[in-house]
Motif scaffolding. Sequence first.
Motif, PDB file in Angstrom:
ATOM      1  N   GLY A 238       0.786  -1.231   0.000  1.00  0.00           N
ATOM      2  CA  GLY A 238       0.000   0.000   0.000  1.00  0.00           C
ATOM      3  C   GLY A 238       0.819   1.283   0.000  1.00  0.00           C
ATOM      4  O   GLY A 238       0.273   2.373  -0.049  1.00  0.00           O
ATOM      5  N   VAL A 239       2.158   1.153   0.097  1.00  0.00           N
ATOM      6  CA  VAL A 239       3.003   2.355   0.100  1.00  0.00           C
ATOM      7  C   VAL A 239       3.690   2.483  -1.258  1.00  0.00           C
ATOM      8  O   VAL A 239       4.180   1.497  -1.805  1.00  0.00           O
ATOM      9  CB  VAL A 239       4.043   2.302   1.239  1.00  0.00           C
ATOM     10  CG1 VAL A 239       5.001   3.480   1.170  1.00  0.00           C
ATOM     11  CG2 VAL A 239       3.354   2.252   2.593  1.00  0.00           C
ATOM     12  N   GLN A 240       3.684   3.682  -1.819  1.00  0.00           N
ATOM     13  CA  GLN A 240       4.307   3.934  -3.117  1.00  0.00           C
ATOM     14  C   GLN A 240       5.613   4.706  -2.940  1.00  0.00           C
ATOM     15  O   GLN A 240       5.787   5.419  -1.951  1.00  0.00           O
ATOM     16  CB  GLN A 240       3.377   4.786  -4.001  1.00  0.00           C
ATOM     17  CG  GLN A 240       1.932   4.321  -4.071  1.00  0.00           C
ATOM     18  CD  GLN A 240       1.794   2.959  -4.718  1.00  0.00           C
ATOM     19  OE1 GLN A 240       2.510   2.648  -5.672  1.00  0.00           O
ATOM     20  NE2 GLN A 240       0.894   2.133  -4.200  1.00  0.00           N
ATOM     21  N   VAL A 241       6.488   4.574  -3.946  1.00  0.00           N
ATOM     22  CA  VAL A 241       7.722   5.377  -3.975  1.00  0.00           C
ATOM     23  C   VAL A 241       7.357   6.850  -3.890  1.00  0.00           C
ATOM     24  O   VAL A 241       7.994   7.632  -3.171  1.00  0.00           O
ATOM     25  CB  VAL A 241       8.530   5.099  -5.268  1.00  0.00           C
ATOM     26  CG1 VAL A 241       9.701   6.073  -5.389  1.00  0.00           C
ATOM     27  CG2 VAL A 241       9.048   3.662  -5.293  1.00  0.00           C
ATOM     28  N   SER A 242       6.282   7.222  -4.578  1.00  0.00           N
ATOM     29  CA  SER A 242       5.869   8.627  -4.610  1.00  0.00           C
ATOM     30  C   SER A 242       5.277   9.108  -3.282  1.00  0.00           C
ATOM     31  O   SER A 242       5.002  10.282  -3.108  1.00  0.00           O
ATOM     32  CB  SER A 242       4.872   8.852  -5.743  1.00  0.00           C
ATOM     33  OG  SER A 242       3.807   7.927  -5.606  1.00  0.00           O
ATOM     34  N   ASP A 243       5.063   8.180  -2.343  1.00  0.00           N
ATOM     35  CA  ASP A 243       4.667   8.578  -0.978  1.00  0.00           C
ATOM     36  C   ASP A 243       5.913   8.752  -0.110  1.00  0.00           C
ATOM     37  O   ASP A 243       6.088   9.757   0.563  1.00  0.00           O
ATOM     38  CB  ASP A 243       3.822   7.479  -0.293  1.00  0.00           C
ATOM     39  CG  ASP A 243       2.501   7.233  -0.999  1.00  0.00           C
ATOM     40  OD1 ASP A 243       1.932   8.199  -1.534  1.00  0.00           O
ATOM     41  OD2 ASP A 243       2.052   6.061  -1.004  1.00  0.00           O
ATOM     42  N   ILE A 244       6.755   7.734  -0.156  1.00  0.00           N
ATOM     43  CA  ILE A 244       7.821   7.632   0.855  1.00  0.00           C
ATOM     44  C   ILE A 244       8.971   8.612   0.590  1.00  0.00           C
ATOM     45  O   ILE A 244       9.504   9.217   1.527  1.00  0.00           O
ATOM     46  CB  ILE A 244       8.297   6.152   0.968  1.00  0.00           C
ATOM     47  CG1 ILE A 244       9.007   5.925   2.289  1.00  0.00           C
ATOM     48  CG2 ILE A 244       9.182   5.749  -0.196  1.00  0.00           C
ATOM     49  CD1 ILE A 244       9.203   4.457   2.633  1.00  0.00           C
TER      50      ILE A 244
ATOM     51  N   THR B 235       7.741   8.189   9.093  1.00  0.00           N
ATOM     52  CA  THR B 235       7.079   8.215   7.785  1.00  0.00           C
ATOM     53  C   THR B 235       6.163   7.011   7.601  1.00  0.00           C
ATOM     54  O   THR B 235       5.022   7.146   7.155  1.00  0.00           O
ATOM     55  CB  THR B 235       8.150   8.259   6.672  1.00  0.00           C
ATOM     56  OG1 THR B 235       8.684   9.579   6.647  1.00  0.00           O
ATOM     57  CG2 THR B 235       7.560   7.929   5.305  1.00  0.00           C
ATOM     58  N   LEU B 236       6.656   5.838   7.984  1.00  0.00           N
ATOM     59  CA  LEU B 236       5.842   4.624   7.814  1.00  0.00           C
ATOM     60  C   LEU B 236       4.582   4.699   8.673  1.00  0.00           C
ATOM     61  O   LEU B 236       3.493   4.314   8.245  1.00  0.00           O
ATOM     62  CB  LEU B 236       6.661   3.380   8.158  1.00  0.00           C
ATOM     63  CG  LEU B 236       7.762   3.034   7.146  1.00  0.00           C
ATOM     64  CD1 LEU B 236       8.590   1.852   7.649  1.00  0.00           C
ATOM     65  CD2 LEU B 236       7.179   2.711   5.757  1.00  0.00           C
ATOM     66  N   LYS B 237       4.757   5.221   9.889  1.00  0.00           N
ATOM     67  CA  LYS B 237       3.607   5.374  10.794  1.00  0.00           C
ATOM     68  C   LYS B 237       2.584   6.337  10.171  1.00  0.00           C
ATOM     69  O   LYS B 237       1.379   6.051  10.130  1.00  0.00           O
ATOM     70  CB  LYS B 237       4.105   5.901  12.150  1.00  0.00           C
ATOM     71  CG  LYS B 237       3.193   5.532  13.311  1.00  0.00           C
ATOM     72  CD  LYS B 237       3.727   6.071  14.630  1.00  0.00           C
ATOM     73  CE  LYS B 237       4.848   5.210  15.216  1.00  0.00           C
ATOM     74  NZ  LYS B 237       5.399   5.782  16.477  1.00  0.00           N
ATOM     75  N   GLU B 238       3.086   7.452   9.669  1.00  0.00           N
ATOM     76  CA  GLU B 238       2.202   8.456   9.047  1.00  0.00           C
ATOM     77  C   GLU B 238       1.444   7.872   7.853  1.00  0.00           C
ATOM     78  O   GLU B 238       0.249   8.087   7.684  1.00  0.00           O
ATOM     79  CB  GLU B 238       3.017   9.665   8.572  1.00  0.00           C
ATOM     80  CG  GLU B 238       3.517  10.576   9.693  1.00  0.00           C
ATOM     81  CD  GLU B 238       4.600  11.547   9.213  1.00  0.00           C
ATOM     82  OE1 GLU B 238       5.108  12.303  10.050  1.00  0.00           O
ATOM     83  OE2 GLU B 238       4.933  11.539   8.003  1.00  0.00           O
ATOM     84  N   LEU B 239       2.198   7.140   7.014  1.00  0.00           N
ATOM     85  CA  LEU B 239       1.582   6.602   5.800  1.00  0.00           C
ATOM     86  C   LEU B 239       0.534   5.544   6.145  1.00  0.00           C
ATOM     87  O   LEU B 239      -0.506   5.457   5.499  1.00  0.00           O
ATOM     88  CB  LEU B 239       2.644   6.031   4.858  1.00  0.00           C
ATOM     89  CG  LEU B 239       3.582   7.073   4.216  1.00  0.00           C
ATOM     90  CD1 LEU B 239       4.691   6.391   3.426  1.00  0.00           C
ATOM     91  CD2 LEU B 239       2.805   8.045   3.320  1.00  0.00           C
ATOM     92  N   LYS B 240       0.812   4.744   7.188  1.00  0.00           N
ATOM     93  CA  LYS B 240      -0.140   3.717   7.598  1.00  0.00           C
ATOM     94  C   LYS B 240      -1.422   4.340   8.149  1.00  0.00           C
ATOM     95  O   LYS B 240      -2.521   3.865   7.888  1.00  0.00           O
ATOM     96  CB  LYS B 240       0.484   2.819   8.677  1.00  0.00           C
ATOM     97  CG  LYS B 240       0.996   1.509   8.080  1.00  0.00           C
ATOM     98  CD  LYS B 240       1.550   0.595   9.143  1.00  0.00           C
ATOM     99  CE  LYS B 240       2.587  -0.331   8.520  1.00  0.00           C
ATOM    100  NZ  LYS B 240       3.440  -0.949   9.542  1.00  0.00           N
ATOM    101  N   SER B 241      -1.243   5.420   8.903  1.00  0.00           N
ATOM    102  CA  SER B 241      -2.430   6.049   9.503  1.00  0.00           C
ATOM    103  C   SER B 241      -3.296   6.703   8.428  1.00  0.00           C
ATOM    104  O   SER B 241      -4.500   6.854   8.601  1.00  0.00           O
ATOM    105  CB  SER B 241      -2.002   7.080  10.551  1.00  0.00           C
ATOM    106  OG  SER B 241      -1.433   8.198   9.920  1.00  0.00           O
ATOM    107  N   LYS B 242      -2.661   7.084   7.304  1.00  0.00           N
ATOM    108  CA  LYS B 242      -3.419   7.664   6.193  1.00  0.00           C
ATOM    109  C   LYS B 242      -4.152   6.598   5.392  1.00  0.00           C
ATOM    110  O   LYS B 242      -5.171   6.875   4.762  1.00  0.00           O
ATOM    111  CB  LYS B 242      -2.462   8.401   5.246  1.00  0.00           C
ATOM    112  CG  LYS B 242      -2.241   9.860   5.641  1.00  0.00           C
ATOM    113  CD  LYS B 242      -1.534  10.592   4.512  1.00  0.00           C
ATOM    114  CE  LYS B 242      -0.666  11.710   5.052  1.00  0.00           C
ATOM    115  NZ  LYS B 242       0.360  12.141   4.126  1.00  0.00           N
ATOM    116  N   ALA B 243      -3.563   5.371   5.380  1.00  0.00           N
ATOM    117  CA  ALA B 243      -4.063   4.325   4.460  1.00  0.00           C
ATOM    118  C   ALA B 243      -5.456   3.852   4.853  1.00  0.00           C
ATOM    119  O   ALA B 243      -5.905   4.013   5.992  1.00  0.00           O
ATOM    120  CB  ALA B 243      -3.089   3.150   4.448  1.00  0.00           C
TER     121      ALA B 243
END
Lengths: 395, 395
Positions: B330-336, B387-395
Amino acid sequence: MSQPHKLCMIPELPVSKHVSEHFVVILGPIEFHEDVLDAMSTPATSHVDPLFVPIFGESIELLRKVLLTKDAQPFVVAGSGTLGWDMMVNLIERDDEVLVINTGYFGDHLGECLEVYGAKVTHLRAPIGSRPSLEDLEQVLTGKKYKMVTVTHVDTSTGVLADIKGVAKVVKSISPETIVVVDGVCSVGSEEIRFDEWNLDVVITASQKALGVPPGLGIVVASQHAMKIFKSRKTPVASYYSNWNKWLPIMNAYEARKPAYFATPAVQLIYALHTSLKQITAQSMDSRFEQHRQVSQKFKNAITELGLKQLAVSDEAAANGMTAIWLPDGVQVSDIVPSLAAKGVQIAGGLHKECAAKYFRIGHMGISVTEPQRGHIDKVIESLATTLKELKSKA
Amino acid sequence: MSQPHKLCMIPELPVSKHVSEHFVVILGPIEFHEDVLDAMSTPATSHVDPLFVPIFGESIELLRKVLLTKDAQPFVVAGSGTLGWDMMVNLIERDDEVLVINTGYFGDHLGECLEVYGAKVTHLRAPIGSRPSLEDLEQVLTGKKYKMVTVTHVDTSTGVLADIKGVAKVVKSISPETIVVVDGVCSVGSEEIRFDEWNLDVVITASQKALGVPPGLGIVVASQHAMKIFKSRKTPVASYYSNWNKWLPIMNAYEARKPAYFATPAVQLIYALHTSLKQITAQSMDSRFEQHRQVSQKFKNAITELGLKQLAVSDEAAANGMTAIWLPDGVQVSDIVPSLAAKGVQIAGGLHKECAAKYFRIGHMGISVTEPQRGHIDKVIESLATTLKELKSKA
């Protein structure tokens, strides 16, 4: 270099405070502007960084402004000016006939490079200090068909200036499809070049001469005619690193403000190039050409007053960015170079294999010309006069 | 760059104050030491200046120390690491058989370069994240005679580390005259390399990776065995700019503290190289290798704790100077990449053509490793976790 320290900004320092005690007036590397040197120490930046991409892209565009061309294709590649020769051979296939208009050391070696890639090279030479006449050129061109004619704009070994406008006119009138290649390593930024108006096809240069950037970038600018000939090659390009098929997508991408990768660009050198090109194009190229002509004239007049003679046998065949000067009787390169160095002025000895020990060379390009408040040229003339007096009194 | 400003010295600033808010941990350019950046802005200096000549000469010697070789021949040339490939072909004549041990993108392109110069290339490949086994290599080598075997020490596209010691041992035991070429662009200075002890013939590298110098220098180091094979070539070298016949006299001259000219050296980059090589060789190479191993282990442990997996399928096949990491679901290069950039940490996306969108890459080389007080690696780990925490909370 050993003390840890960091960059700090001191805005609007007057240029007069920058006048250095020591400077180089060799034929490149030339003196570099403080802002260009600062750009060289740009902290680590990715070659795909959104901050860097437009710097590279705009540098490509600015090169067109410097060369006075609307649509020629610049290539900016990590390497020296010699790499520019390797890039020229994108236009050569085995057994292609090439005419090299040869006014010294660099004509010889450019021809050697072409031969490595299978070109059949004919040299059109003139005695040291002269250039082949346009009539000679016309005669040679009517005798045989050449795919390419190369001309060294300023052969740094002799200070001879070629008439590239006249050469291109003669070539294109006899054989419009023939590619006109100008080796402008020692002329781009100091000599008049009108890429489109004069119908040039390729101009090769390097960062460390009149473009005023430390050495490490080879630069080639190719006309759309040259690009068309390149695209119609029947055989593969003979080299890998210099292959335009690799570099064209990179140049196109950066110019479109997108990153791309073939080989890592020399990021810091490109920041420095950008800084210098912005300075150069802040005035019109015409006024830059005129400044170089005037300072050259002033310098050559001073040389004549000192009783010295140039290698260039006529005014029109003398470069505006440098002067090659015969040593007076009894004076050696090993006397004059260190004596001037002791006065803070670094000049160069001779280079032409037939007479290297008999002359010396002085460059007058870039900020040494365009920023007279630095006092470089006046100090060169003054130091040269003193040195000659000292050496004569010793003799 | 547009404000006029100049360098000023702030001596004895404690290193802790240098910790920058923003830094790059891509796979080169890496972060550069302040002294290296200062050397980049060395004022205009002639390439034949008595001050520069020993700087270039000593840089050549120091490269031998870094590679742990007594008598191999370094070449330092203006260009990128890709130019190093072009220089390798000094050892190749048309129709020579070459085996490319291929662990990703750079193996593919190195093979392509060899083919341009007429080599017959066989690729020995492994699945993404693995490396061909020594048994596979042995089998291939017993089936056919190769003039050259190349191996990418760290393929930056996968983070896979080759066993170059094992490769050289197998090659030399089966065919002692076969040339072992190591593409060390992403390994020299960060991975263990014992040139003489391991019987290597050529190591290729570039300035901007673990050598810690801005991009713009291609570096090739060749064993005396390789030089002998070069000297016994039956056909001329296929390129001009990369020709060892041109560069060998230059390297020899500068090492003997004499100037020489083929193409203008990149003076400022060589000052920077000299500064960095002095820093690197101030400690033993063994301790440098160990530092890189330890930091890599720490980083890889942290990655594992974050629930991430590496491309490299085994510990022994994982580089010590970089890590290539699969993106979590669920995480993209363009996110991370932008999320870390916003925290001041510049990382790189994927590169391997089969899976570029599915992973990202982080470098841990040079001063980011050897000067832990800069806090780079800790900040990378911390920022990645956030960053991973932030992206997960958005997902």
